[in-house]
Each structure stands twice: as structure tokens, then as C-alpha cells.
Design a protein around this motif. Sequence first.
Motif, mmCIF file in Angstrom:
data_model
loop_
_atom_site.group_PDB
_atom_site.id
_atom_site.type_symbol
_atom_site.label_atom_id
_atom_site.label_comp_id
_atom_site.label_asym_id
_atom_site.label_seq_id
_atom_site.Cartn_x
_atom_site.Cartn_y
_atom_site.Cartn_z
ATOM 1 N N VAL A 490 -6.047 -1.362 22.108
ATOM 2 C CA VAL A 490 -4.589 -1.232 21.977
ATOM 3 C C VAL A 490 -4.208 0.230 21.754
ATOM 4 N N PHE A 491 -4.965 0.921 20.895
ATOM 5 C CA PHE A 491 -4.683 2.333 20.615
ATOM 6 C C PHE A 491 -4.802 3.173 21.884
ATOM 7 N N PHE A 492 -5.891 2.978 22.641
ATOM 8 C CA PHE A 492 -6.078 3.740 23.881
ATOM 9 C C PHE A 492 -4.946 3.483 24.867
ATOM 10 N N ASP A 493 -4.579 2.226 25.036
ATOM 11 C CA ASP A 493 -3.531 1.886 26.002
ATOM 12 C C ASP A 493 -2.190 2.511 25.627
ATOM 13 N N VAL A 494 -1.841 2.424 24.338
ATOM 14 C CA VAL A 494 -0.574 3.002 23.889
ATOM 15 C C VAL A 494 -0.595 4.520 24.029
ATOM 16 N N ALA A 495 -1.716 5.157 23.654
ATOM 17 C CA ALA A 495 -1.824 6.612 23.758
ATOM 18 C C ALA A 495 -1.704 7.072 25.202
ATOM 19 N N ILE A 496 -2.377 6.362 26.113
ATOM 20 C CA ILE A 496 -2.311 6.732 27.527
ATOM 21 C C ILE A 496 -0.894 6.551 28.068
ATOM 22 N N PHE A 497 -0.229 5.487 27.628
ATOM 23 C CA PHE A 497 1.149 5.265 28.068
ATOM 24 C C PHE A 497 2.049 6.418 27.626
ATOM 25 N N VAL A 498 1.894 6.867 26.377
ATOM 26 C CA VAL A 498 2.725 7.966 25.866
ATOM 27 C C VAL A 498 2.414 9.269 26.594
ATOM 28 N N ILE A 499 1.118 9.591 26.746
ATOM 29 C CA ILE A 499 0.727 10.836 27.413
ATOM 30 C C ILE A 499 1.180 10.819 28.876
ATOM 31 N N GLY A 500 0.993 9.670 29.548
ATOM 32 C CA GLY A 500 1.438 9.564 30.938
ATOM 33 C C GLY A 500 2.935 9.743 31.071
ATOM 34 N N GLY A 501 3.691 9.203 30.110
ATOM 35 C CA GLY A 501 5.137 9.378 30.142
ATOM 36 C C GLY A 501 5.542 10.828 29.989
ATOM 37 N N ILE A 502 4.855 11.544 29.089
ATOM 38 C CA ILE A 502 5.152 12.969 28.893
ATOM 39 C C ILE A 502 4.845 13.763 30.163
ATOM 40 N N CYS A 503 3.684 13.483 30.793
ATOM 41 C CA CYS A 503 3.315 14.179 32.032
ATOM 42 C C CYS A 503 4.327 13.898 33.142
ATOM 43 N N ALA A 504 4.772 12.647 33.249
ATOM 44 C CA ALA A 504 5.718 12.282 34.291
ATOM 45 C C ALA A 504 7.055 13.002 34.099
ATOM 46 N N ILE A 505 7.558 13.010 32.865
ATOM 47 C CA ILE A 505 8.844 13.661 32.592
ATOM 48 C C ILE A 505 8.749 15.168 32.799
ATOM 49 N N SER A 506 7.649 15.766 32.316
ATOM 50 C CA SER A 506 7.464 17.206 32.478
ATOM 51 C C SER A 506 7.378 17.595 33.946
ATOM 52 N N GLY A 507 6.546 16.866 34.706
ATOM 53 C CA GLY A 507 6.413 17.170 36.132
ATOM 54 C C GLY A 507 7.711 16.962 36.889
ATOM 55 N N PHE A 508 8.452 15.927 36.524
ATOM 56 C CA PHE A 508 9.734 15.644 37.180
ATOM 57 C C PHE A 508 10.724 16.788 36.937
ATOM 58 N N ILE A 509 10.818 17.247 35.700
ATOM 59 C CA ILE A 509 11.772 18.323 35.376
ATOM 60 C C ILE A 509 11.425 19.604 36.121
ATOM 61 N N HIS A 510 10.153 19.994 36.117
ATOM 62 C CA HIS A 510 9.770 21.245 36.777
ATOM 63 C C HIS A 510 9.889 21.147 38.285
ATOM 64 N N SER A 511 9.648 19.964 38.862
ATOM 65 C CA SER A 511 9.815 19.800 40.309
ATOM 66 C C SER A 511 11.283 19.898 40.696
ATOM 67 N N VAL A 512 12.165 19.299 39.889
ATOM 68 C CA VAL A 512 13.603 19.389 40.163
ATOM 69 C C VAL A 512 14.078 20.833 40.051
ATOM 70 N N GLU A 513 13.589 21.556 39.032
ATOM 71 C CA GLU A 513 13.956 22.961 38.888
ATOM 72 C C GLU A 513 13.489 23.777 40.103
#
Length: 525
Positions: A490-513
Motif C-alpha cells: 500500500v505504501f509503495f502504491d501510494v508513493a508512486i501515485f504521488v510521485i507520478g502525479g508530481i512528474c505529470a504536473i511538472s512536465g505538463f507545465i514546462h511543456s505548455v510554457e
Amino acid sequence: MAHLIRHKLTNKLTNAAHTVSNKSQAKVSGVFARLGFQAATDEEGLGFAECDDLDYDYRQGMQMDVLQGEGEEGGHMEEGEGELDGDSHYQRDGTGPRPSSLKTAGGSLDEDKPKITSWEAGWNVTNAIQGMFVLGLPYAILHGGYLGLFLIIFAAVVCCYTGKILIACLYEENEDGIKVRVRDSYVDIANACCMPRFPALGGHVVNVAQIIELVMTCILYVVVSGNLMYNSFPGFPFSQKAWSVVATIALLPCAFLKNLKAVSKFSFLCTVAHLFINVVVIAYCLSRAREWAWEKVKFYIDVKKFPISIGIIVFSYTSQIFLPSLEGNMQRPSEFHCMMDWTHISACVLKGLFALVAYLTWADTTKEVITDNLPSTIRAVVNIFLVSKALLSYPLPFFAAVEVLEKSLFQDGGRALFPDCYGPAGQLKSWGLGLRVALVVFTLLMAVFVPHFALLMGLTGSLTGAGLCFLLPSLFHLKLQWRNLLWHHVFFDVAIFVIGGICAISGFIHSVEGLIEAYRYNIHD
């Protein structure tokens, strides 16, 4: 017979009702129950029990007797209908039976398609995770230093784990403790998670994300082929678009691909080309070992550029889209975990070594594509092999995209929008072949006419790539396997979900810029 079955079901459900979880897991379950990760309802549990019984009887050679008995009482049943109902219960899917009827712990029973060995599956995974992004890894070290090297290792571990848990979602344990493959694809997993409220929503979302990711990958290979040929032979009276047309002509035979076994041969040749490129670049770097700038590798990051490096590293490991199909076509699915381990370990070692050695050689002058740092004579040879690698990489995402489109539009168990593109004997119809050719031509048109494609690829990759490789596998694993998970899972799954969300948002913002800047200042690719 019906009375015996009901009696057997009653006993099994009574025994299952007396099993309890330990107190620590009960507290965590209360939290996640509010988020939708709850145990099956009584109705779902009854469906699972019925399917487990059908599966057990089938494997013991008793199912025909049951079907015949039911046929005498309630009329004739079509052959295989019992198994289809069982699959429907396993799927928790009320939309009707799926085309694939018989399943065991070894995958779908499909006698027509040749199975692949674990080595052939490994070549396909290696093809996916040793793609063209490898050439940008030294550039990631330029902006990330030792943290970039750590990220290469970390991404390999995470992507290997999410690939395994995605395949785990294809299976359910029956009451005998035997794992049975009850789902065939990423779409089936998504549909099972969205039941009972939205039975088809998850499948539609995953289908759209898969098609975008796969088609964009195919387009990228066409773009890369045209660009490399144009830079390798500047004296030829050919533009980059003309070279892209030539590359597409060479890719037209992909429309005739029938199964993954043929694709595996291309993946093997792609791996050979990749190894040659690595050997040439590393050999040249070793020849300049005395000039290596170890002092340039530091524990620092470029805040503006490092998110791009994260995208380069993370998406160089993505293979989750292909895994359900690969595992289902393996002769020995039990070897899947071993195959994932050795492919990701070898990829991690080769990528880390390649990135570090190349960066030490050119340090602050490292370019986005490392082959541009090579001398012109060596660069021309390497670029030709890179073009070969791009063309040999194209069949895998193309075949996967075709498979997704055919299953969702032409073979959806009577719910398809269009008639089946295969004849009674399994041969591809002429108009089906025409649609495959049209898909190849479409990738060419997108590569030629879409401006700023690299930025668009980063934009869609940040969303679909992170979603398919990090967010959805961990979310689906929590939803479908919650009753069997330990606290560290459960810990691994939740951690990966959070890290993946951060990577997705960061990549999306920089690509739009980047897109805004490119259009504002009229920057060309």
C-alpha cells in the motif's frame, strides 16, 4: 446437480465469512474505504464464488456435465456460454460477455496465435525501454548531476514494479488459492475498477490514452528518421520531409504484421543496433578518458531544466502499454517477473554507464542528442544505425496501436461500432489491410505537417505516459488487489501515485510554457 452446487456455494461463502483481517490492516482499510478501495459487496462475492466453482469444475473435467444438466432444465445453451458468464463475474462487468472465452492461469487460450518465449518477450520490452530517449540521458546528467544518475536507477525500479503490479491486476485468486487470468488487457482492468457505476468509462479513458501514446510514438520515429537522414547527408537534394516520406515507404510492410512473434524479430534486430551504437559511443569516450571532467559532476540541479531531464529519464523506461499483451502471449507466463527483472537491470546498467561516460567526455558542451557531439565521420555511421533502430522500433507501438483499435472498434464482442475486419478463417480482410496502411500514412502526415511536434510529444507524454505507467497501475492495484495487499505494498502504491502525479504536473507545465514560447517567438523545430 443444481442442489449440490448451491450447497457447495453455501459452505464456501460461510467459511469465507469467518475470515478476519488483523487490527492494523483494519484501521488502514477504514481510511481507504472512504476513497473507494473497499472489499467486494455480497453480490460481487457471490459472483466471484460462482466463477471460482465454474473454473474448478472446468479444470477437473466436470463442466460439460453441469452444462448438460442445465440444458435439460432450462433449454439449450451455446457452447462456451458458461465460461463467458464466469468471465463476466470475474470482471464485475455487466456489459456482457467478452470475445475471449477460455482462460487459465497461463493466459488466454488462443490456439491460432503462436506463443512467444520469455526471451522474445524480453526483446520486446528491451526495445521499448532502450528507445531513442537513451541518446538524451547525458543531457539529463548535465542538468541533474549525480541526482540524474540516481533517477536512472530509481526510474528502473519503479517502472519494473508498476509493470508487475499491472499484470497482477489481470489475475484473481479462486477459492483454491490458484491465480486465474480473468482479464486480457489494460482496458479490462480499467473496466473492472469502474464497476458497477461506470462499467465502460475506465476502458474508454485507457483506450484513448493508449492510442495517443502509441500513435505519437510512431510519429516520433518517423520524425527522428527524417531528421537523422537529413543531417547525415546534407549534400543530397532531399529535405527532411522528403526523407520522412522515404522512411514511411520502408515502414509500409508493418501493415502485414500478424502477431507478436514477428514483431519480436524486429525488436531483436533493434537491440543489436542499439548495442552497436552504445559500443561506438562508449569506445570513443574511453579513448578520451584522460580528459574526463569528474569535477563537473556535482550534487546540484538546474531548477528550470531538470524537469525536462526527469521526463527524458522516466519515459525512457515506459513499457506498460505492451505488457498485458506480451504476458498473455508468453509460452510460460510464470517467467514474466524474471524477464522484467533482467530487462530493467540490464537497461539500468547500460543507461547509467552510457550517460555518465558520455557526460564526462563532453561535460558542459553536452548536446541534447549526444551523437551531435561526435566527429562528423563517426556521426554519419552512428546516425545510419540510429535510423535503422528507429525503423525497427516502429513495428512494436504500431502493432500495439492496431491491436487496441481492432479490439475496441471491430472485435468488441458484438458491441463493436464496425464489422469484424477478420474473415472466418482468421485472415485479414482487404479493407482491414487498407486501414492499417492508412494508419502508417497518417503517422507520416502528422510528422510532416504538425509544427513543434517535439513539444507536443512532451505535453502528451507528461499526461498519458505518467498516467499509464505510474498513476493508473498503482491505483488499479489498490482497487483490485486491496484484500491481498500488505502494508508496504500500500505504501509503495501510494508513493508512486504521488510521485507520478508530481512528474505529470511538472512536465505538463514546462511543456505548455515551451509551446507558448515557441509560438510567441515563432521558433521552428
